[in-house]
Design an enzyme around this catalytic site. Structure first.
Site, short mmCIF file in Angstrom:
data_model
loop_
_atom_site.label_atom_id
_atom_site.label_comp_id
_atom_site.label_asym_id
_atom_site.label_seq_id
_atom_site.Cartn_x
_atom_site.Cartn_y
_atom_site.Cartn_z
N GLU A 391 32.07 42.17 39.45
CA GLU A 391 32.55 40.95 38.81
C GLU A 391 32.56 41.08 37.28
O GLU A 391 33.48 40.62 36.61
CB GLU A 391 31.70 39.75 39.23
N TRP A 394 35.55 43.00 36.07
CA TRP A 394 36.81 42.27 35.98
C TRP A 394 37.13 41.94 34.52
O TRP A 394 38.30 41.91 34.12
CB TRP A 394 36.76 40.98 36.79
N TRP A 423 59.97 24.67 37.59
CA TRP A 423 58.71 23.95 37.63
C TRP A 423 58.95 22.45 37.59
O TRP A 423 59.98 21.98 37.10
CB TRP A 423 57.83 24.34 36.43
N ASN A 458 33.77 30.07 39.74
CA ASN A 458 34.98 30.88 39.86
C ASN A 458 35.81 30.52 41.08
O ASN A 458 37.04 30.51 41.04
CB ASN A 458 34.62 32.37 39.89
N TRP A 476 51.91 26.77 35.49
CA TRP A 476 50.51 27.20 35.42
C TRP A 476 50.02 27.37 33.98
O TRP A 476 48.82 27.25 33.71
CB TRP A 476 50.32 28.51 36.18
N TRP A 499 44.36 32.64 36.07
CA TRP A 499 45.53 31.80 36.33
C TRP A 499 46.67 32.63 36.91
O TRP A 499 47.46 32.13 37.72
CB TRP A 499 45.96 31.08 35.05
#
Length: 588
Positions: A391, A394, A423, A458, A476, A499
């Protein structure tokens, strides 16, 4: 008051092109005009995605491809070229009366590579080490820094000043109103202090890399040698390549390469020593610098007294607290982390992200300590330690992606075709998502946690990002902005990467038809509803599994009585709509 619904239209798209005077699809010489904006540029500006006060309109997709094929120079290449072009000038720099370390997002003494480099040069030449921090309100606004994060940064500066003071090292701090003036101001301070060596740790966002490139040249022209160190990542961006010699765009093979690289190059996990006492007499020559005070909070980043006290309780400042939390996590929770990390109730994670983001804790220190706790291994032995190391890795991965595909720092996604997606720029639905009033309990709990605690689990981040981009079909990038403006751990690369995952527009290899079902996510990761009941008090009286879907499971009267809304959309219908829009954007 909710704002009126506004949806993208062909007229607004045409307006964006004509406004910017670049409607033509071709340039002189018959080539594509890479400077023209994206057809939806006006929508992204009006919806608060592109901040036109600081940045140009959203770029066209052809410009994205020009970064990918090397037609346009990446910012990291611009910085590298600045070093190559000034090699001779920098090599001729002689020792001055002081050495300067410029703090940015590396607010710690422990394991700070550029600080250690500065200290070694100061000790070699027996001159004072001076530390510098410049607060830029324009940078904070342009980079969407949350008031909570600004508060943590300023509190941490107080701890840093105290720790440096004990070593007779001054920390000079000031506010620079014009962000573009920072390079010139730094050169001016170096000349004022007689410093010919300047050190800082590299930041990988586009604005920062371009500023560093400018500063390298400006320093060289003024007899100052500026060195920017790779410190934010465990493995330096650009060091890992596939067998075909390409940058990894998928995490799993990248992580295997990351582990293999560290086994072959263990020096990358060597922790830098803290500086010792100032090797020069700074109190004699730079006495006034010790009186420097922590900058005041910019007006648009202030917190209420209640918020300020809340965040101080939740996230005490400084590297001592960060190291204490790291040690406690590895001793008490790391062993079970792999099994527990996705559950939303209870404290199953380290909550170290605010300290990584502000630079109180280096990723290198975290991985080194976790490896030691795991019998010296990175990717085997205890599954909990392995999972946590993965993690932390990342954070490296997303920074590597940012460096190689810099347009993601320019309001574009890794898969640029999805910027063509139709969108729903619906202000009213965006507002209910922000407030945690969507009628989906797990989504609402998560958003209320964010709004209250400036932090979110998360798993919750994945749920709410999928919900905004797919159930509501809202761009987004507006959610990405909202997160940055509210998270205490707002880190651009990680936030954008998350995202990208939730909206299926990023490096994640899973196709766009992975759409989270909020109710199933709730049942799986908050089975007893504890997380929901904590953050959505209107539903505390709801019993059993009705907590996950009160109106659909017979608890509608209780929910309605306490003012909890019904769902703003039908998930099944929204899923079908999203699949059709994503498919159309890909040209299928």
């Amino acid at each position: 008051m909710p704002r009126p619904k506004r949806k993208a239209s062909s007229s607004s798209n045409a307006r964006s092109e004509s406004t910017n005077g670049t409607a033509s699809a071709t340039t002189k010489r018959g080539k594509l005009d890479l400077s023209r904006p994206h057809p939806h540029a006006k929508d992204t500006e009006d919806f608060g995605i592109v901040l036109r006060e600081y940045y140009p309109p959203e770029m066209c997709n052809e410009r994205v491809h020009a970064y990918n094929d090397g037609t346009l120079e990446r910012p990291i290449e611009e910085l590298q070229r600045s070093y190559e072009d000034t090699l001779e000038a920098r090599g001729s720099v002689q020792a001055g009366s002081a050495v300067v370390h410029w703090f940015k997002s590396d607010l710690r003494l422990h394991d700070n590579r550029a600080l250690q480099m500065a200290y070694q040069v100061a000790r070699e030449h027996k001159v004072p080490l001076i530390c510098l921090y410049i607060l830029s309100p324009q940078d904070l606004t342009a980079h969407l820094s949350s008031p909570a994060r600004v508060d943590l940064t300023l509190r941490t500066l107080g701890v840093l000043k105290r720790d440096l003071n004990e070593l007779d090292i001054p920390l000079y701090m000031e506010t620079q109103e014009k962000r573009k003036a920072i390079p010139k101001r730094i050169v001016g301070l170096c000349k004022e202090w007689g410093a010919s060596h300047l050190f800082a740790n590299m930041e990988y966002e586009v604005d920062e890399l371009r500023r560093e490139a400018k500063l390298v040249r400006m320093c060289a022209e003024n007899g100052v040698r500026f060195e920017a160190a790779h410190d934010a990542c465990v493995v330096t961006p650009g060091k890992l390549h596939s067998q075909q010699g390409k940058q990894y765009a998928v995490y799993s093979p990248w992580f295997r390469a990351w582990c293999a690289f560290l086994k072959e190059n263990p020096e990358y996990l060597e922790v830098a020593e803290e500086p010792g006492s100032n090797p020069g007499d700074a109190r004699k020559h730079f006495k006034e610098l010790f009186d420097s005070q922590v900058p005041t909070t910019p007006e648009n980043k202030t917190l209420s007294d209640e918020e300020r006290e809340r965040f101080r309780q939740l996230y005490p400042e400084g590297e001592h607290e960060a190291l204490r939390r790291l040690e406690a996590f590895l001793e008490e929770k790391a062993r079970d982390y792999g099994d527990q990390r996705n559950y939303l109730s209870g404290e199953t994670t380290s909550v170290l992200s605010p300290y990584f983001a502000s630079g109180c804790l280096s990723a290198r220190t975290a991985v080194d300590q976790a490896r030691k706790a795991n019998k010296g291994l990175l990717d085997r032995n205890q599954t909990g330690h392995m999972s946590w190391i993965s993690e932390v890795a990342w954070r490296d991965f997303y920074k590597h992606v940012l460096v190689h595909w810099p347009y993601i720092c320019m309001n574009k996604c890794f898969k640029p075709e999805f910027t063509n997606l139709e969108w729903e720029y619906d202000e009213e639905q965006f507002d209910v998502w922000c407030q945690g009033k969507t009628g989906f309990p797990i989504v609402d709990a998560a958003m209320r946690q964010l709004n209250h605690a400036a932090w979110m689990h998360n798993r919750s981040r994945m749920v709410v990002s999928s919900f905004l981009s797919k159930d509501l079909l809202i761009d987004w990038r507006r959610g990405e902005r909202y997160f940055m403006e509210h998270l205490i751990d707002g880190d651009f690369a990680s936030n954008h990467g998350g995202w990208g995952f939730g909206s299926s527009t990023g490096v994640d290899p899973q196709p766009y038809f992975r759409i989270f079902n909020p109710v199933r996510q709730s049942e799986r990761f908050d089975p007893d509803g504890e997380y929901i009941r904590k953050w959505v008090p209107e539903l505390r009286e709801v019993e059993g599994n009705a907590i996950h879907d009160p109106y659909g499971r017979g608890a509608g009267e209780v929910a309605k009585k306490n003012g909890y809304p019904q769902a703003v959309v039908d998930h099944a219908k929204s899923r079908d709509r999203a699949l059709a829009r994503y498919k159309a954007a890909q040209g299928h």
